[in-house]
Design a protein around this motif. Structure first.
Motif, PDB file in Angstrom:
ATOM      1  N   LYS A   1      73.412   1.793  15.430  1.00  0.00           N
ATOM      2  CA  LYS A   1      73.310   3.065  14.730  1.00  0.00           C
ATOM      3  C   LYS A   1      72.956   2.792  13.277  1.00  0.00           C
TER       4      LYS A   1
ATOM      5  N   ASN B   1      67.104   7.787  14.807  1.00  0.00           N
ATOM      6  CA  ASN B   1      67.828   6.537  14.603  1.00  0.00           C
ATOM      7  C   ASN B   1      66.897   5.497  13.978  1.00  0.00           C
TER       8      ASN B   1
ATOM      9  N   ALA C   1      68.407  10.274  11.061  1.00  0.00           N
ATOM     10  CA  ALA C   1      69.457  10.177  12.079  1.00  0.00           C
ATOM     11  C   ALA C   1      68.955  10.597  13.442  1.00  0.00           C
TER      12      ALA C   1
END
Length: 245
Positions: free
Chosen positions: A49, A97, A94
Protein backbone atom coordinates in the motif's frame (compact mmCIF):
# COMPACT_ATOMS: atom_id res chain seq x y z
CA UNK A 1 13.82 -19.78 20.41
CA UNK A 2 12.27 -16.76 22.17
CA UNK A 3 9.01 -15.33 20.86
CA UNK A 4 10.49 -11.98 19.76
CA UNK A 5 13.27 -13.68 17.79
CA UNK A 6 10.70 -15.91 16.06
CA UNK A 7 8.53 -12.89 15.28
CA UNK A 8 11.51 -11.04 13.83
CA UNK A 9 12.48 -14.05 11.69
CA UNK A 10 8.96 -14.40 10.30
CA UNK A 11 8.73 -10.69 9.57
CA UNK A 12 12.01 -10.73 7.71
CA UNK A 13 10.88 -13.77 5.73
CA UNK A 14 7.72 -11.97 4.64
CA UNK A 15 9.76 -9.05 3.37
CA UNK A 16 12.23 -11.24 1.53
CA UNK A 17 12.51 -10.49 -2.21
CA UNK A 18 10.56 -13.62 -2.98
CA UNK A 19 7.87 -12.99 -0.38
CA UNK A 20 4.33 -11.98 -1.13
CA UNK A 21 4.65 -8.76 0.92
CA UNK A 22 7.58 -7.37 -1.02
CA UNK A 23 6.44 -4.15 -2.76
CA UNK A 24 6.80 -4.18 -6.55
CA UNK A 25 6.84 -0.75 -8.26
CA UNK A 26 5.61 -1.00 -11.87
CA UNK A 27 6.43 1.77 -14.36
CA UNK A 28 5.65 2.16 -18.08
CA UNK A 29 8.76 1.87 -20.25
CA UNK A 30 8.21 5.17 -22.04
CA UNK A 31 6.09 8.32 -21.86
CA UNK A 32 5.97 11.21 -24.34
CA UNK A 33 4.85 14.80 -23.74
CA UNK A 34 5.09 18.04 -25.73
CA UNK A 35 7.37 20.80 -24.48
CA UNK A 36 5.56 23.21 -22.18
CA UNK A 37 2.95 20.70 -20.99
CA UNK A 38 2.81 18.83 -17.69
CA UNK A 39 4.42 15.39 -17.81
CA UNK A 40 2.78 12.75 -15.63
CA UNK A 41 4.84 9.72 -14.65
CA UNK A 42 3.11 6.75 -13.01
CA UNK A 43 4.57 4.26 -10.57
CA UNK A 44 1.96 1.68 -9.54
CA UNK A 45 2.70 -0.39 -6.45
CA UNK A 46 1.91 -4.09 -6.36
CA UNK A 47 1.96 -6.19 -3.16
CA UNK A 48 1.87 -3.17 -0.90
CA UNK A 49 0.00 0.00 0.00
CA UNK A 50 1.46 3.32 -1.06
CA UNK A 51 0.66 4.99 2.27
CA UNK A 52 3.01 2.55 4.04
CA UNK A 53 6.11 3.65 2.15
CA UNK A 54 8.29 6.65 1.50
CA UNK A 55 8.96 7.12 -2.21
CA UNK A 56 12.11 8.40 -3.87
CA UNK A 57 12.24 9.69 -7.44
CA UNK A 58 15.51 9.59 -9.38
CA UNK A 59 16.53 10.90 -12.79
CA UNK A 60 19.29 9.71 -15.10
CA UNK A 61 20.22 11.22 -18.44
CA UNK A 62 22.06 9.01 -20.97
CA UNK A 63 25.76 8.86 -20.21
CA UNK A 64 25.31 10.54 -16.83
CA UNK A 65 25.05 9.44 -13.22
CA UNK A 66 21.67 9.03 -11.48
CA UNK A 67 20.49 12.08 -9.54
CA UNK A 68 17.92 12.09 -6.74
CA UNK A 69 14.98 14.36 -7.52
CA UNK A 70 13.08 14.19 -4.24
CA UNK A 71 11.82 12.07 -1.37
CA UNK A 72 8.09 12.00 -0.61
CA UNK A 73 7.70 10.86 2.99
CA UNK A 74 4.80 8.69 4.09
CA UNK A 75 3.52 11.66 6.15
CA UNK A 76 3.34 13.87 3.03
CA UNK A 77 6.53 15.86 3.67
CA UNK A 78 8.64 16.52 0.55
CA UNK A 79 12.43 16.79 0.48
CA UNK A 80 13.66 18.17 -2.86
CA UNK A 81 17.30 17.80 -3.85
CA UNK A 82 19.64 20.24 -5.61
CA UNK A 83 18.13 22.18 -8.49
CA UNK A 84 14.91 20.19 -8.61
CA UNK A 85 12.38 22.84 -7.64
CA UNK A 86 8.62 23.04 -7.26
CA UNK A 87 8.03 22.06 -10.92
CA UNK A 88 8.51 18.50 -9.68
CA UNK A 89 5.36 17.56 -7.77
CA UNK A 90 4.94 14.12 -6.12
CA UNK A 91 1.38 12.83 -5.65
CA UNK A 92 -0.07 9.73 -4.02
CA UNK A 93 -2.98 8.30 -6.01
CA UNK A 94 -4.80 6.10 -3.48
CA UNK A 95 -7.37 4.87 -6.00
CA UNK A 96 -4.69 3.51 -8.35
CA UNK A 97 -2.31 2.62 -5.47
CA UNK A 98 0.32 4.56 -7.38
CA UNK A 99 2.97 7.18 -6.87
CA UNK A 100 2.83 9.97 -9.45
CA UNK A 101 5.46 12.50 -10.41
CA UNK A 102 4.22 15.60 -12.21
CA UNK A 103 6.77 17.78 -14.00
CA UNK A 104 5.20 21.10 -14.86
CA UNK A 105 6.19 23.05 -17.95
CA UNK A 106 8.58 20.41 -19.26
CA UNK A 107 11.61 21.36 -21.36
CA UNK A 108 13.59 19.28 -23.82
CA UNK A 109 16.29 19.13 -21.13
CA UNK A 110 13.89 17.16 -18.89
CA UNK A 111 14.22 14.16 -21.24
CA UNK A 112 15.69 11.38 -19.12
CA UNK A 113 14.87 8.08 -17.43
CA UNK A 114 12.89 8.55 -14.21
CA UNK A 115 12.38 5.78 -11.72
CA UNK A 116 10.72 5.43 -8.35
CA UNK A 117 11.84 3.54 -5.27
CA UNK A 118 9.54 2.55 -2.41
CA UNK A 119 11.18 2.43 1.02
CA UNK A 120 10.07 1.78 4.56
CA UNK A 121 11.87 2.18 7.86
CA UNK A 122 10.50 -1.25 8.90
CA UNK A 123 13.53 -3.51 8.31
CA UNK A 124 14.71 -1.02 5.63
CA UNK A 125 12.73 -2.67 2.85
CA UNK A 126 13.33 -1.05 -0.56
CA UNK A 127 12.13 -1.85 -4.07
CA UNK A 128 12.76 0.06 -7.29
CA UNK A 129 10.82 0.31 -10.52
CA UNK A 130 12.42 -0.36 -13.91
CA UNK A 131 12.26 3.32 -14.91
CA UNK A 132 10.35 5.34 -17.52
CA UNK A 133 11.99 7.07 -20.47
CA UNK A 134 10.48 10.55 -20.59
CA UNK A 135 10.50 11.89 -24.16
CA UNK A 136 9.89 15.63 -24.63
CA UNK A 137 8.88 16.58 -28.17
CA UNK A 138 8.53 19.86 -30.06
CA UNK A 139 11.36 21.74 -28.35
CA UNK A 140 13.65 24.08 -30.31
CA UNK A 141 16.75 22.64 -28.65
CA UNK A 142 16.05 19.12 -29.97
CA UNK A 143 18.56 18.10 -32.66
CA UNK A 144 18.22 15.25 -35.09
CA UNK A 145 21.35 13.15 -35.72
CA UNK A 146 23.96 15.16 -37.60
CA UNK A 147 25.32 11.97 -39.18
CA UNK A 148 24.13 8.39 -39.60
CA UNK A 149 26.68 5.92 -40.98
CA UNK A 150 26.27 2.25 -41.93
CA UNK A 151 29.37 0.07 -42.24
CA UNK A 152 29.65 -3.65 -42.97
CA UNK A 153 32.15 -6.41 -43.75
CA UNK A 154 29.69 -8.01 -46.18
CA UNK A 155 32.18 -7.89 -49.07
CA UNK A 156 35.12 -9.18 -47.04
CA UNK A 157 36.16 -12.78 -47.47
CA UNK A 158 37.01 -13.73 -43.90
CA UNK A 159 37.59 -17.47 -43.70
CA UNK A 160 37.58 -17.56 -39.95
CA UNK A 161 34.35 -15.58 -39.57
CA UNK A 162 31.08 -17.25 -40.60
CA UNK A 163 29.19 -14.11 -39.60
CA UNK A 164 28.49 -10.78 -41.21
CA UNK A 165 28.94 -7.76 -38.97
CA UNK A 166 27.33 -4.39 -39.55
CA UNK A 167 27.63 -1.16 -37.57
CA UNK A 168 25.08 1.64 -37.54
CA UNK A 169 26.48 4.85 -36.04
CA UNK A 170 24.26 7.82 -35.09
CA UNK A 171 26.07 11.02 -34.09
CA UNK A 172 25.25 14.51 -32.85
CA UNK A 173 21.66 14.17 -31.63
CA UNK A 174 19.97 15.78 -28.63
CA UNK A 175 18.47 14.74 -26.26
CA UNK A 176 19.92 11.27 -25.87
CA UNK A 177 17.13 8.84 -26.81
CA UNK A 178 17.10 7.18 -30.24
CA UNK A 179 15.81 3.88 -31.57
CA UNK A 180 17.89 1.94 -34.11
CA UNK A 181 16.18 -0.83 -36.07
CA UNK A 182 17.51 -3.23 -38.68
CA UNK A 183 15.89 -4.64 -41.82
CA UNK A 184 17.13 -7.03 -44.48
CA UNK A 185 15.27 -7.84 -47.70
CA UNK A 186 12.31 -5.92 -46.29
CA UNK A 187 12.11 -7.99 -43.11
CA UNK A 188 12.75 -6.73 -39.58
CA UNK A 189 15.77 -8.21 -37.78
CA UNK A 190 15.75 -8.44 -33.99
CA UNK A 191 18.17 -11.31 -33.32
CA UNK A 192 21.89 -10.66 -33.24
CA UNK A 193 21.48 -6.97 -32.42
CA UNK A 194 23.79 -5.43 -29.79
CA UNK A 195 23.00 -1.83 -28.80
CA UNK A 196 25.94 0.36 -27.86
CA UNK A 197 26.28 2.80 -25.01
CA UNK A 198 25.08 6.36 -25.45
CA UNK A 199 28.08 8.70 -25.33
CA UNK A 200 28.06 12.40 -24.46
CA UNK A 201 30.02 14.49 -26.97
CA UNK A 202 32.04 17.60 -26.11
CA UNK A 203 29.26 19.88 -27.37
CA UNK A 204 26.62 18.20 -25.17
CA UNK A 205 25.07 16.18 -28.00
CA UNK A 206 24.96 12.39 -28.00
CA UNK A 207 26.18 9.51 -30.15
CA UNK A 208 25.47 5.79 -30.09
CA UNK A 209 25.85 2.62 -32.14
CA UNK A 210 24.07 -0.60 -32.92
CA UNK A 211 25.91 -3.72 -34.10
CA UNK A 212 24.25 -6.48 -36.12
CA UNK A 213 25.70 -9.99 -36.37
CA UNK A 214 24.12 -12.33 -38.93
CA UNK A 215 25.33 -15.76 -40.13
CA UNK A 216 26.60 -15.34 -43.69
CA UNK A 217 24.73 -18.45 -44.85
CA UNK A 218 21.48 -16.66 -44.06
CA UNK A 219 22.16 -13.67 -46.29
CA UNK A 220 19.86 -12.97 -49.18
CA UNK A 221 21.59 -12.53 -52.55
CA UNK A 222 21.62 -8.85 -53.59
CA UNK A 223 19.39 -7.98 -50.65
CA UNK A 224 19.37 -4.54 -49.06
CA UNK A 225 20.53 -4.24 -45.47
CA UNK A 226 19.09 -1.17 -43.76
CA UNK A 227 19.45 0.57 -40.45
CA UNK A 228 16.71 2.97 -39.44
CA UNK A 229 17.34 5.62 -36.79
CA UNK A 230 14.37 7.27 -35.09
CA UNK A 231 15.18 10.26 -32.88
CA UNK A 232 12.15 10.70 -30.65
CA UNK A 233 12.34 14.34 -29.58
CA UNK A 234 12.99 15.84 -33.03
CA UNK A 235 10.75 13.29 -34.77
CA UNK A 236 13.43 12.63 -37.39
CA UNK A 237 13.74 9.24 -39.12
CA UNK A 238 16.95 8.47 -40.99
CA UNK A 239 17.65 5.41 -43.13
CA UNK A 240 20.90 4.02 -44.48
CA UNK A 241 21.27 0.95 -46.69
CA UNK A 242 23.89 -1.38 -48.18
CA UNK A 243 23.47 -3.96 -50.94
CA UNK A 244 24.63 -7.43 -49.89
CA UNK A 245 26.30 -8.97 -52.91
Amino acid sequence: MSSWVLQLFLSLALFDHGGACQPVPVQPLQASFAEGTTAILQCRLEHGKIQDYHVFWFRQKPGDRPAQVLKHHDDGHIDRVGDFGTRFVPIRDAGANAYVLQIQGVHTEDSATYWCMAETNHFNTTASGAGTQLIITGGKSAKEPARVTLLSDASAQIADSPDLHALCLAEGFYPGFVEIKWRMAGKAITEGVTPGQVIVNDDGSYSTTSVLTVPRNRLYHNALLKCLVHHYSSGSKTERSLELC
